[in-house]
Design a protein around this motif. Structure first.
Motif, mmCIF file in Angstrom:
data_model
loop_
_atom_site.group_PDB
_atom_site.id
_atom_site.type_symbol
_atom_site.label_atom_id
_atom_site.label_comp_id
_atom_site.label_asym_id
_atom_site.label_seq_id
_atom_site.Cartn_x
_atom_site.Cartn_y
_atom_site.Cartn_z
ATOM 1 N N LEU A 295 -9.095 6.044 -7.487
ATOM 2 C CA LEU A 295 -9.579 5.173 -6.414
ATOM 3 C C LEU A 295 -9.195 5.727 -5.045
ATOM 4 N N ALA A 296 -8.004 6.318 -4.953
ATOM 5 C CA ALA A 296 -7.584 6.908 -3.682
ATOM 6 C C ALA A 296 -8.453 8.106 -3.317
ATOM 7 N N LEU A 297 -8.804 8.933 -4.312
ATOM 8 C CA LEU A 297 -9.660 10.085 -4.039
ATOM 9 C C LEU A 297 -11.054 9.648 -3.571
ATOM 10 N N SER A 298 -11.556 8.549 -4.138
ATOM 11 C CA SER A 298 -12.903 8.093 -3.791
ATOM 12 C C SER A 298 -13.021 7.680 -2.327
ATOM 13 N N GLU A 299 -11.862 7.406 -1.666
ATOM 14 C CA GLU A 299 -11.885 7.018 -0.256
ATOM 15 C C GLU A 299 -11.872 8.216 0.680
ATOM 16 N N MET A 300 -11.619 9.415 0.148
ATOM 17 C CA MET A 300 -11.570 10.604 0.991
ATOM 18 C C MET A 300 -12.988 11.075 1.310
ATOM 19 N N GLN A 301 -13.130 11.664 2.502
ATOM 20 C CA GLN A 301 -14.449 12.067 2.970
ATOM 21 C C GLN A 301 -15.049 13.161 2.098
ATOM 22 N N GLU A 302 -14.198 14.093 1.643
ATOM 23 C CA GLU A 302 -14.735 15.209 0.854
ATOM 24 C C GLU A 302 -15.175 14.802 -0.542
ATOM 25 N N TRP A 303 -14.820 13.577 -0.942
ATOM 26 C CA TRP A 303 -15.227 13.100 -2.269
ATOM 27 C C TRP A 303 -16.399 12.115 -2.182
ATOM 28 N N SER A 509 -4.147 17.218 -6.368
ATOM 29 C CA SER A 509 -2.920 17.541 -7.105
ATOM 30 C C SER A 509 -1.779 16.622 -6.705
ATOM 31 N N ILE A 510 -1.673 16.324 -5.414
ATOM 32 C CA ILE A 510 -0.589 15.442 -4.955
ATOM 33 C C ILE A 510 -0.753 14.044 -5.537
ATOM 34 N N THR A 511 -1.969 13.517 -5.504
ATOM 35 C CA THR A 511 -2.180 12.168 -6.049
ATOM 36 C C THR A 511 -1.897 12.120 -7.549
ATOM 37 N N PHE A 512 -2.317 13.150 -8.285
ATOM 38 C CA PHE A 512 -2.047 13.175 -9.723
ATOM 39 C C PHE A 512 -0.562 13.416 -10.008
ATOM 40 N N LEU A 513 0.118 14.187 -9.145
ATOM 41 C CA LEU A 513 1.544 14.424 -9.347
ATOM 42 C C LEU A 513 2.333 13.133 -9.187
ATOM 43 N N LEU A 514 1.958 12.323 -8.208
ATOM 44 C CA LEU A 514 2.614 11.030 -8.034
ATOM 45 C C LEU A 514 2.368 10.132 -9.244
ATOM 46 N N ALA A 515 1.125 10.155 -9.747
ATOM 47 C CA ALA A 515 0.821 9.346 -10.929
ATOM 48 C C ALA A 515 1.624 9.814 -12.135
ATOM 49 N N GLY A 669 -3.830 0.131 8.332
ATOM 50 C CA GLY A 669 -2.532 -0.280 8.850
ATOM 51 C C GLY A 669 -1.537 0.852 8.980
ATOM 52 N N ILE A 670 -1.715 1.929 8.230
ATOM 53 C CA ILE A 670 -0.797 3.071 8.279
ATOM 54 C C ILE A 670 -1.407 4.128 9.186
ATOM 55 N N GLN A 671 -0.758 4.409 10.296
ATOM 56 C CA GLN A 671 -1.251 5.376 11.268
ATOM 57 C C GLN A 671 -0.080 6.217 11.767
ATOM 58 N N THR A 672 0.108 7.348 11.112
ATOM 59 C CA THR A 672 1.176 8.274 11.491
ATOM 60 C C THR A 672 0.679 9.382 12.404
ATOM 61 N N GLY A 673 -0.626 9.465 12.631
ATOM 62 C CA GLY A 673 -1.190 10.548 13.410
ATOM 63 C C GLY A 673 -1.707 11.694 12.574
ATOM 64 N N GLU A 675 -3.919 12.353 9.071
ATOM 65 C CA GLU A 675 -4.738 11.669 8.080
ATOM 66 C C GLU A 675 -4.238 11.925 6.666
ATOM 67 N N ASP A 676 -3.816 13.157 6.365
ATOM 68 C CA ASP A 676 -3.316 13.451 5.022
ATOM 69 C C ASP A 676 -2.053 12.655 4.723
ATOM 70 N N ALA A 677 -1.138 12.560 5.708
ATOM 71 C CA ALA A 677 0.081 11.775 5.506
ATOM 72 C C ALA A 677 -0.251 10.300 5.334
ATOM 73 N N ASP A 678 -1.206 9.788 6.126
ATOM 74 C CA ASP A 678 -1.619 8.390 5.987
ATOM 75 C C ASP A 678 -2.157 8.132 4.585
ATOM 76 N N ARG A 679 -2.939 9.079 4.088
ATOM 77 C CA ARG A 679 -3.555 8.911 2.780
ATOM 78 C C ARG A 679 -2.511 8.913 1.667
ATOM 79 N N ILE A 680 -1.546 9.824 1.765
ATOM 80 C CA ILE A 680 -0.499 9.900 0.737
ATOM 81 C C ILE A 680 0.364 8.647 0.749
#
Length: 769
Positions: A295-303, A509-515, A669-673, A675-680
């Motif tokens: 579900l997280a990957l589906s929100e990314m622009q490249e997906w 890979s990062i999302t699957f590693l966390l899972a 709500g998460i805005q660190t500046g 986008e990759d960090a926000d997504r993770i």
């Protein structure tokens, strides 16, 4: 404030306990329900304009241009609430004044109180999130301050406890001399008694078939079918999600191949896990832990899938001959689909290898030193509680059929526990005879699903269920997905690389590693829950290592096959063991072989896919509900009189529900500046098991507490190597975890100390002069 002013007075005339009286969430729920009724809806501005136009009142609009609500409407609603509350309050008072509470207490116990009050406490997480989201930093600052500020209870005289856990009164002491004398008198009295008569009674069996026992072949096949029906929803929903992620939602060939491959890998992983892995009756399949990364990957622009305009331009610049479908839609090119599947394949293969090495190198044994019941209970309970969304999605198609399925299973498995069914049996020596067997209990789930399926068929034939594909109850029909049987091939053999060569993506890979990290935590909890349900000791370290290694190896293979997700243990099937009381290893080996068969023979697998959604939802209510109860049973290891443990478990559960809800409600709500960090960070906080499990583990290992208080003394003792004793509370000992095909000489050799996946009985030789 007037009501709260009476609190000191009420405490002097009530039960005289220091309890604050005020509005609670119990009385918030009724106003929320009333607000949904038509007669309790507030008038619109148009209705206000008409109301004031027909009256002689002089009224002006406010600064926003809004008409005020007339006081007679406000007072009328308040009057209705006043009268209702006065009537209910009188009944409330009479329940206590007449002594009816004493009668109610005969039927209300901890089993009723704990779920009811706990759910009220957990349901407040939306209110807590609404206040906390204004500034999370302040909330965390207060929380850290409270967590760090530790008051040693042993320093407070009023909080000292006696040996049996009772609080000491002021100036009380423990009379150790009297206790010693009393114990000595009892010992001398017992020593003089006649012990020549020993009466041994046979311990009643709590399981119809234990782990190492093998039922008859015809029963094994039916038990396997029952477990298959309990777990069919996972492969179906996950394969559809993967198909949508890779833009293959309209390509029936790709969808059927992913589904068949998912079933094949679920069956193969289950068979290997039960046979050479942890060797507990655990079903392996796609779980919610791996759905969240998808579900997280589906929100990314490249997906994002290409639009129809982009597809029209793509085909316009190519030499391919393509035609639109019946809806006028262009099909997604196979190279785009295979490219997305290739990224999932490569990422899963990398993560699967890491997963396998965690088990093969014995790193899990190190983790077990820091993971105990206080960590396991919130982490796994949150997975069971958070899955309610999936259960609702299946059950809402027809709530009547879902509840009918649940009621049948509960009656057969719980209410008729002591009833035996007479069956006609035959043996060569005895001939025909009557055999009393708990048939309705061991097949409770199967009977419930079959009866629910039959009820859906009746409603379908009678036209009760809508035939509109856009209707909610359409998927409660038995013919809603019958086309799958016609379109599925007879035979399909999944193989690595069937969708092309794997590729690599850092974000995937990062999302699957966390899972994977939380999958390991989930598996450890599931192994413990399954062992408790089967009445065997918790698995020793070598068994846990083998289980995690098998999961990792199969995740690597799943990535190579291209199913887009890994496999993990299922809590639903563990709950089914509690209902059917069948824990045989042979049953789950047969379940794995049945899933392999469904993956290879497409027609068989597609037949089970046609099960109505409402029936699947009813089965999930049964399995998930019992699984949550099994997980909560791990609390018996910890000291529940300790405010430390209660605070850690309660805070972890609340935060595990609150933060994912906030992320879902406030996607930006998460805005660190970055986008990759926000997504993770969003992926981490949207996982309830991640939030609750990590928080519980951190607090459990940083807040001061004894091993006995944390439950780690018994927990780690039962995970010890080589403990083959059979306790009175167990049906079998740790011999059920012994790996097959490992010779005894290897187990007793010095080499076994360096192989984490086998038991080691090696003892250092004693050196004597």
């Amino acid at each position: 404030m007037v009501t709260k002013g009476f609190v000191p007075v009420l405490q002097t005339i009530q039960n005289r306990l220091p309890i604050f009286q005020g509005p609670t969430n119990i009385y918030i729920i009724p106003p929320l329900a009333l607000s949904e009724m038509q007669e309790w809806r507030c008038p619109t501005q148009e209705e206000f304009a008409e109301y004031y136009g027909n009256s002689t009142l002089n009224v002006t609009v406010d600064t926003r241009g809004q008409f005020p609500v007339p006081l007679d409407i406000v007072h009328g609603k308040l009057g209705t609430i006043m009268g209702s509350r006065m009537a209910v309050g009188y009944i409330h008072m009479m329940i206590g004044a007449t002594g009816l509470v004493g009668v109610l207490l005969r039927f209300i116990g901890p089993v009723t109180i704990v779920p009811a009050i706990t759910l009220i406490g957990l349901y407040i997480y939306k209110t807590v999130a609404r206040f906390s989201e204004t500034q999370w930093g302040s909330v965390l600052m207060v929380w850290v301050f409270c967590a760090v500020w530790k008051i040693d209870a042993s320093e407070v005289p009023l909080l000292k406890r006696t040996g049996n856990g009772d609080h000491l009164a002021n100036n009380d002491t423990i009379a150790t001399t009297d206790i010693t004398d009393t114990v000595g008198d009892h010992v001398e009295q017992d020593a003089t008694q006649d012990t020549s008569v020993n009466i041994e009674t046979e311990k009643p069996r709590r399981l119809v078939y234990r782990i190492s026992e093998s039922p008859p072949l015809h029963l094994i096949s039916i038990f396997a079918l029952q477990q298959c029906l309990m777990s069919i929803a996972g492969p179906l929903s996950t394969s559809l999600l993967v198909s949508e992620l890779v833009c293959a939602q309209d390509v029936e060939l790709i969808k059927s191949q992913i589904l068949s491959s998912t079933m094949f890998m679920s069956g193969l992983t289950t068979f290997l896990m039960v046979t050479i892995g942890v060797r507990l009756p655990v079903f392996q399949g796609p779980t919610n832990i791996y759905i969240i990364p998808l579900l997280a990957l589906s929100e990314m622009q490249e997906w994002k899938c290409p639009t129809q305009e982009e597809l029209a331009e793509y085909y316009g610049n190519s030499t391919l001959n393509v035609t639109v479908d019946t809806r006028g839609q262009y099909p997604v090119p196979l190279d785009i689909i295979h490219g997305k599947l290739g990224i999932l394949m490569g990422s899963l293969m990398v993560v699967g290898f890491i997963h396998m090495m965690i088990g093969a190198t014995g790193l899990v044994g190190v983790l077990l030193r820091f993971i105990g019941p206080v960590t396991i209970v919130p982490a796994i309970t949150l997975i069971g509680l958070y899955i309610y969304k999936t259960v609702v999605r299946f059950s809402e198609t027809q709530w009547g059929v879902s509840l009918f399925t649940v009621v049948v299973a509960v009656i057969l498995s719980l209410y008729l526990t002591g009833v035996r069914t007479p069956l006609i049996a035959w043996e060569r020596k005895r001939g025909f005879y009557i055999k009393w067997f708990p048939l309705h209990q061991v097949f409770a789930v199967l009977f419930a699903i079959m009866l629910g399926w039959g009820l859906s068929a009746i409603l379908t034939e009678c036209g009760v269920l809508s035939d509109d594909p856009l209707s909610t109850d359409y998927y409660a029909r038995t013919d809603s997905r019958s086309y799958v049987i016609r379109q599925s091939p007879w035979f399909f053999f999944p193989y690595p690389g069937q969708f092309g060569m794997p590729s690599f993506s850092a974000s995937a890979s990062i999302t699957f590693l966390l899972a994977t990290a939380f999958s390991v935590l989930d598996s450890i909890g599931d192994y413990s829950a399954c062992a408790r349900m089967c009445f065997v000791p918790p698995p020793p370290t070598h068994a846990v290592n083998r289980g995690i290694a098998i999961e990792g190896a199969m995740s690597f293979l799943a990535g190579a096959v291209g199913i887009g997700h890994a496999t993990a243990s299922y809590g639903n099937n563990i709950g089914a063991i509690g209902i059917t009381r069948v824990a045989s290893r042979r049953v789950f080996q047969a379940t794995g072989m049945l899933f392999i068969l469904m993956g290879v023979v497409g027609k068989i697998g597609s037949f089970f896919i046609t099960i109505p959604y409402c029936v699947i939802g009813g089965g999930m209510i049964i399995g998930v509900g019992i699984f949550v109860g099994i997980v909560l049973s791990n609390l018996q290891y910890v000291d529940l009189n300790s405010s430390r443990n209660l605070a850690i478990i309660g805070i972890s559960l609340l935060m595990g529900l609150m933060l994912p809800y906030w992320v879902e409600k406030t996607p930006d709500g998460i805005q660190t500046g970055n986008e990759d960090a926000d997504r993770i960070i969003a992926v981490l906080l949207s996982n309830p098991s991640c939030v609750g499990g990590v928080l519980a583990c951190f607090l459990d290992n940083t807040v001061p507490g004894t091993m006995e208080e944390r439950g780690l003394n018994i927990w780690q003792q039962e995970y010890a190597e080589g403990d083959t004793t059979t306790s009175g509370s167990w049906e079998e000992g740790t011999e059920v975890y012994q790996p097959p095909f490992v010779p005894e000489w290897l187990k007793r050799s010095k080499i076994s100390k360096y192989i984490p996946v086998i038991p080691s009985y090696y003892k250092e030789p004693s050196h004597t002069k």
